[in-house]
Every structure is written in C-alpha cells, then in structure tokens.
Design a protein around this motif. Sequence first.
Motif, PDB file in Angstrom:
ATOM      1  N   PRO A 113     -32.050 -10.589  10.384  1.00 27.59           N
ATOM      2  CA  PRO A 113     -33.410 -10.163  10.736  1.00 27.59           C
ATOM      3  C   PRO A 113     -33.873 -10.719  12.083  1.00 27.59           C
ATOM      4  O   PRO A 113     -34.513 -10.014  12.858  1.00 27.59           O
ATOM      5  CB  PRO A 113     -34.265 -10.710   9.588  1.00 27.59           C
ATOM      6  CG  PRO A 113     -33.324 -10.822   8.435  1.00 27.59           C
ATOM      7  CD  PRO A 113     -31.994 -11.187   9.043  1.00 27.59           C
ATOM      8  N   ILE A 116     -32.167  -8.795  15.013  1.00 28.50           N
ATOM      9  CA  ILE A 116     -32.693  -7.433  15.135  1.00 28.50           C
ATOM     10  C   ILE A 116     -34.122  -7.455  15.653  1.00 28.50           C
ATOM     11  O   ILE A 116     -34.499  -6.639  16.504  1.00 28.50           O
ATOM     12  CB  ILE A 116     -32.558  -6.677  13.793  1.00 28.50           C
ATOM     13  CG1 ILE A 116     -31.064  -6.414  13.547  1.00 28.50           C
ATOM     14  CG2 ILE A 116     -33.355  -5.373  13.806  1.00 28.50           C
ATOM     15  CD1 ILE A 116     -30.729  -5.791  12.244  1.00 28.50           C
ATOM     16  N   VAL A 131     -33.676  -3.478   8.790  1.00 27.50           N
ATOM     17  CA  VAL A 131     -32.685  -4.545   8.693  1.00 27.50           C
ATOM     18  C   VAL A 131     -31.967  -4.445   7.351  1.00 27.50           C
ATOM     19  O   VAL A 131     -32.598  -4.569   6.304  1.00 27.50           O
ATOM     20  CB  VAL A 131     -33.353  -5.933   8.814  1.00 27.50           C
ATOM     21  CG1 VAL A 131     -32.315  -7.032   8.734  1.00 27.50           C
ATOM     22  CG2 VAL A 131     -34.164  -6.037  10.103  1.00 27.50           C
TER      23      VAL A 131
END
Length: 182
Positions: A113, A116, A131
């Motif tokens: 996470p 991203i 995600v």
Amino acid sequence: MNKKHLAAYAIVAVLFAASGAYVGMNKNNPAPPLTAVPPPGVTEPVAALYKQTLPDAKGVSTPLAQYKGKAMLVNFWAPWCGPCVQEMPELSALASGEEGKKLQVIGIGIDSPTNIAEFNDKYKITYPVLVAGMSGTELSRQFGNAQGGLPFTVLIGADGQVKKTYLGRLKFDELRKDLATL
C-alpha cells in the motif's frame, strides 16, 4: 583427427542420441501453455473480481461490485514494472477521454500500500488505483495470466464477459479497435 578423438566423439554422440530417445519415449504429459487465456465469454474470473473489495491508494475500501453492468478495462500493474509505468499516461488519457465515458478503467496494484500510494501521489493517475498486494497476482491468474507477468490487462464487456486479455505493454491502436467492438 586421431582414432581416439573419433571414438570419443562417437561415444558422446551415441549417449546424446540414447538420452534423446529415452526422454522422447518417457514423456507422458505435454508442458502446460505459457498463458492459458480464458475463452471469450468466460465469466467465473469476473464474478471473482466483483466479489473483491480493495483499498485505493488512500486506503479507502472500494467494492468492485459497483462496476457491474459497465464495460471495464482492468490493468494489473506494479510500480517497479517499467512497461506498466510507461502505459499509465495513455491509460489515464483513455480514462478521462471519450472512451472513459463508456468504459471504467481500474488499476490493480501488485505491491505494498505504501509503494502504491507514493506512486499514485507522484504520477496523478486519473483512474481508480487499487491495492491488491500479492493476491492480485492470483486474481490475474484466474483471467489466464498463468505466469503472473505484468502488465496484464483484461477487457470486460458490460455483459460481464471477458472480451480479451493483453499480456505486456498495451498497444493502444489495437485496444481502441477492440473497444469499438464493445
């Protein structure tokens, strides 16, 4: 060339021929295909996709069932994947252009996470970036991405059927022709 060398070459040749014959006669199962693409019309992976609820780059849960009934372009990607990053500006343009009115583009990130979120903040992507972590690889395999290669993109019709899959960097001329058939 002397007789000793000639004899050694002959022995090596006979060993290779015998090995080849042995392997050929004892090979029962052919190797699986590199990418087993689901035939057009397959809906099981799409149903699995719609069951997913994934966080976006900001951590907000996004149920993918909200996209039922709309044509979708699902792009499996990762921030460390060069071809993935290269095609993102074109995917953003597609999502915010005329095609984006008829088509929902989503990116499913296969990474942490944090990575991203950082990537999304840096590049300002215009479509939802979700995600999935490593479970995204398994989801892409359900669509026929047997080796888990990236980028991997799936075109899904509004009827919930897989229309086409693309392994590797998208060729946008080909994609636009495919979109015209939806």
